[in-house]
Write an enzyme that holds these catalytic residues in place. Structure first.
Site, PDB file in Angstrom:
ATOM      1  N   HIS A  75       0.847  -1.203   0.000  1.00 16.32           N
ATOM      2  CA  HIS A  75       0.000   0.000   0.000  1.00 16.32           C
ATOM      3  C   HIS A  75       0.881   1.251   0.000  1.00 16.32           C
ATOM      4  CE1 HIS A  75      -3.502   2.419   1.704  1.00 16.32           C
ATOM      5  NE2 HIS A  75      -2.480   3.141   2.149  1.00 16.32           N
ATOM      6  N   GLU A  76       1.906   1.261   0.827  1.00 17.95           N
ATOM      7  CA  GLU A  76       2.807   2.431   0.879  1.00 17.95           C
ATOM      8  C   GLU A  76       3.536   2.610  -0.449  1.00 17.95           C
ATOM      9  OE1 GLU A  76       2.294   4.288   3.228  1.00 17.95           O
ATOM     10  OE2 GLU A  76       1.298   2.843   4.523  1.00 17.95           O
TER      11      GLU A  76
ATOM     12  N   HIS B  86       1.459   4.419  -2.835  1.00 11.09           N
ATOM     13  CA  HIS B  86       1.547   5.867  -2.597  1.00 11.09           C
ATOM     14  C   HIS B  86       2.805   6.417  -3.281  1.00 11.09           C
ATOM     15  CE1 HIS B  86      -1.763   6.543   0.076  1.00 11.09           C
ATOM     16  NE2 HIS B  86      -1.299   5.813   1.078  1.00 11.09           N
TER      17      HIS B  86
ATOM     18  N   HIS C  33      -5.512   7.595  -1.790  1.00 10.83           N
ATOM     19  CA  HIS C  33      -6.475   6.624  -1.283  1.00 10.83           C
ATOM     20  C   HIS C  33      -7.718   6.568  -2.167  1.00 10.83           C
ATOM     21  CE1 HIS C  33      -4.409   7.155   2.788  1.00 10.83           C
ATOM     22  NE2 HIS C  33      -4.092   5.967   2.319  1.00 10.83           N
TER      23      HIS C  33
ATOM     24  N   TYR D  33      -9.543   2.750   2.467  1.00 15.90           N
ATOM     25  CA  TYR D  33      -9.581   2.677   3.930  1.00 15.90           C
ATOM     26  C   TYR D  33     -10.601   1.636   4.370  1.00 15.90           C
ATOM     27  CZ  TYR D  33      -6.874   6.731   5.656  1.00 15.90           C
ATOM     28  OH  TYR D  33      -5.903   7.602   6.034  1.00 15.90           O
TER      29      TYR D  33
HETATM   30 ZN   LIG Z   1      -2.324   5.060   2.649  1.00 13.30          ZN
END
Ligand SMILES: [Zn+2]
Length: 263
Positions: free
Chosen positions: A150-151, A154, A160, A206
């Site tokens: 996930h990072e 980014h 998100h 999220y």
């Molecule tokens: Zn995130």
């Protein structure tokens, strides 16, 4: 001459995992007239948010913060801090989650100026897009390969999923349940949606209780029974999103095609 480690230092040396090659070939990025990613300059993470990023309030285009394609290959240089020796395998697993399905590769940094610098942190956190220079990716004790993946998304330039402009058709954000000071993590941005549908299964979405102040949900999916916030795999749309942003194309060769078809 080998480096002697101090007797007080029980951390295994962090050596990385060499080069993790993307399965697909990339092609030089051709920028369309409409920016792929134009977004508010907030990054954030379940995870912690690097403080200086919070202070960046102006819009910025992630398209200008992509990692470059060199000879058809997008390869992100990385360095793993010695202190993260026991997390090296998790980081390498996260590289593979991305490389196995896209044209993104990762290699150990030699002399590159811009690189991912994995450092010890309380939680998992990353900036969005390539910032220039050594770019920290914070890895806390509880970050497993899915969180790290996930990072990395980014760092590749993705925000998100619940921040998309069209999100209100798919989720309800319950602001009354959100911790004070964390409301901005739930704002919709003008980020490009890349002509791909909203994705409740995205690794960039999220979960239901993120930043809850009172134990009540902060995000509820409008599709009944749908779980959100998974951190185990890249969804099909996550894969498509990466391929689109980095113009991944074509199988590298036929032997990899059959492998690909089984994925
Ligand atoms: Zn995130």
């Amino acid at each position: 001459m080998p480096i002697r480690r101090s007797s007080r230092d029980d951390t295994p040396p962090a050596t990385g995992c060499g080069t993790v090659l993307g399965k697909l070939r990339g092609r030089p990025l051709v920028h369309s007239s409409s920016p792929l990613e134009t977004v508010h300059g907030t990054v954030s993470v379940f995870e912690d948010t690097p403080e200086e990023e919070h202070q960046q309030k102006t819009n910025r285009s992630v398209e200008n913060h992509l990692w470059p394609t060199v000879d058809g290959v997008v390869s992100l240089p990385y360095l793993i801090a010695h202190k993260l020796g026991n997390k090296t395998n998790d980081i390498c697993e996260a590289f593979k989650m991305i490389s196995q399905k896209t044209c993104i590769s990762f290699h150990e940094r030699t002399t590159e100026m811009d690189y991912l610098n994995f450092v010890d942190g309380n939680g998992c956190a990353s900036f969005v897009g390539r910032r220039g220079g050594p770019q920290p990716v914070f890895i806390g004790p509880n970050c497993h390969p899915g969180n790290i993946c996930h990072e990395l998304l980014h760092a590749l330039g993705f925000y998100h999923e619940h921040m998309r402009q069209d999100r209100d058709r798919y989720i309800s954000v319950l602001y009354e349940n959100i911790m004070k000071g964390k409301e901005q993590e739930f704002l919709a941005t003008n980020a490009s949606m890349q002509d791909l549908p909203y994705d409740l299964k995205s690794i960039m979405h999220y979960g239901k209780y993120y930043f809850s102040a009172n134990g009540q949900p902060t995000i509820v999916a409008k599709t009944k029974g749908m779980n959100i916030g998974q951190r185990r795999y890249l969804s099909e749309l996550d894969v498509q999103r990466i391929r689109k942003l980095y113009s991944c194309e074509m199988y590298v060769d036929e032997s990899q095609r059959s492998e690909w078809d089984q994925m």
